[in-house]
Write a protein that holds these residues in place. Structure first.
Motif, PDB file in Angstrom:
ATOM      1  N   LEU A  17      54.313  86.181  22.851  1.00 62.54           N
ATOM      2  CA  LEU A  17      54.962  85.068  23.557  1.00 62.54           C
ATOM      3  C   LEU A  17      55.036  85.352  25.049  1.00 62.54           C
ATOM      4  O   LEU A  17      54.668  84.509  25.880  1.00 62.54           O
ATOM      5  N   ASP A  20      51.456  85.354  26.705  1.00 62.70           N
ATOM      6  CA  ASP A  20      50.915  84.001  26.884  1.00 62.70           C
ATOM      7  C   ASP A  20      51.644  83.247  27.991  1.00 62.70           C
ATOM      8  O   ASP A  20      51.025  82.596  28.828  1.00 62.70           O
ATOM      9  N   SER A  21      52.956  83.343  27.994  1.00 63.08           N
ATOM     10  CA  SER A  21      53.754  82.622  28.975  1.00 63.08           C
ATOM     11  C   SER A  21      53.471  83.100  30.396  1.00 63.08           C
ATOM     12  O   SER A  21      53.222  82.295  31.303  1.00 63.08           O
ATOM     13  N   SER A  25      51.228  81.340  33.815  1.00 68.28           N
ATOM     14  CA  SER A  25      51.809  81.024  35.122  1.00 68.28           C
ATOM     15  C   SER A  25      51.451  82.033  36.220  1.00 68.28           C
ATOM     16  O   SER A  25      51.374  81.659  37.383  1.00 68.28           O
ATOM     17  N   ALA A  63      60.422  80.568  22.484  1.00 65.56           N
ATOM     18  CA  ALA A  63      61.167  81.014  23.666  1.00 65.56           C
ATOM     19  C   ALA A  63      61.952  82.265  23.316  1.00 65.56           C
ATOM     20  O   ALA A  63      62.354  82.458  22.168  1.00 65.56           O
ATOM     21  N   ALA A  86      61.032  84.014  28.608  1.00 68.04           N
ATOM     22  CA  ALA A  86      59.770  83.281  28.487  1.00 68.04           C
ATOM     23  C   ALA A  86      59.919  82.076  27.569  1.00 68.04           C
ATOM     24  O   ALA A  86      60.699  82.094  26.614  1.00 68.04           O
ATOM     25  N   VAL A  87      59.143  81.042  27.900  1.00 66.40           N
ATOM     26  CA  VAL A  87      58.989  79.857  27.052  1.00 66.40           C
ATOM     27  C   VAL A  87      57.492  79.631  26.935  1.00 66.40           C
ATOM     28  O   VAL A  87      56.768  79.678  27.941  1.00 66.40           O
ATOM     29  N   THR A  88      57.024  79.390  25.721  1.00 62.04           N
ATOM     30  CA  THR A  88      55.596  79.164  25.518  1.00 62.04           C
ATOM     31  C   THR A  88      55.133  78.012  26.428  1.00 62.04           C
ATOM     32  O   THR A  88      55.873  77.033  26.611  1.00 62.04           O
ATOM     33  N   PRO A  89      53.959  78.124  27.029  1.00 61.76           N
ATOM     34  CA  PRO A  89      53.532  77.135  28.036  1.00 61.76           C
ATOM     35  C   PRO A  89      53.619  75.674  27.582  1.00 61.76           C
ATOM     36  O   PRO A  89      54.059  74.817  28.357  1.00 61.76           O
ATOM     37  N   GLN A  92      57.255  74.288  27.932  1.00 63.01           N
ATOM     38  CA  GLN A  92      57.977  74.377  29.197  1.00 63.01           C
ATOM     39  C   GLN A  92      58.289  72.986  29.730  1.00 63.01           C
ATOM     40  O   GLN A  92      57.634  72.013  29.398  1.00 63.01           O
TER      41      GLN A  92
END
Length: 179
Positions: A17, A20-21, A25, A63, A86-89, A92
């Motif tokens: 997670l 990836d997040s 970004s 998340a 983090a929050v998965t893209p 978001q």
């Protein structure tokens, strides 16, 4: 507030997670760096010094936020560092992170934690009650590269009062380059 179990499967899912997040970004290198930090936090932090909050959707982790003890030996208050988050893209900008952080901070408050500190974007974390603090109000473990990102929140309801003494972080954060 969840207490993260250190099973390989859970740590793998959590690291994925964050990778990836942050890769989405900040780029692949940052994703790999943060995933490594998450693994180190999970593998080296004593259970009593680690808290986590995770959000899933149908069993899929979307998340997470990790909280580790930040010790101020000259101050009796309990302080936790919130990092990373983090929050998965694809989820978001939908309020998932904000809701999770509010829940996590309520959990810390219920657990008797006095202060939460983070090092990040004042605009984002301001949504959940963090305010800029100075290094005189709460000394970080290492010099900060971006002092404007040093943020704190009183969880005990006393108003943010300076924290006495130098601080010590958990082993995973004992790297001046990440500060």
């Amino acid at each position: 507030m969840d207490h993260l179990m250190n099973s390989d499967l859970q740590v793998d899912a959590l690291a994925a997670l964050f990778q990836d997040s942050f890769a989405a970004s900040e780029g692949a290198d940052e994703g790999a760096l943060i995933a490594g930090l998450v693994r180190s936090i999970c593998e080296t932090t004593p259970a009593e010094d680690l808290r986590s909050c995770v959000t899933d959707d149908g069993g899929r982790l979307i998340a997470a936020a990790l909280f580790t003890r930040l010790r101020y030996d000259a101050d009796p208050r309990r302080v936790y560092l919130m990092s990373p988050v983090a929050v998965t893209p694809e989820r978001q900008r939908q309020g998932v992170g904000t809701a999770m952080l509010r829940h996590a901070l309520d959990g810390l408050r219920s657990d008797g934690v006095d202060i939460a500190i983070t090092y990040g974007d004042p605009a984002y974390y301001g949504r959940v009650g963090f305010r800029q603090i100075t290094t005189d109000q709460a000394a970080p473990p290492f010099p900060l590269q971006q002092p404007h990102g040093w943020l704190g929140q009183d969880l005990a309801g006393d108003g943010f009062k300076p924290v006495a003494g130098p601080s010590q972080c958990v082993p995973a954060f004992n790297n001046p380059a990440i500060w």
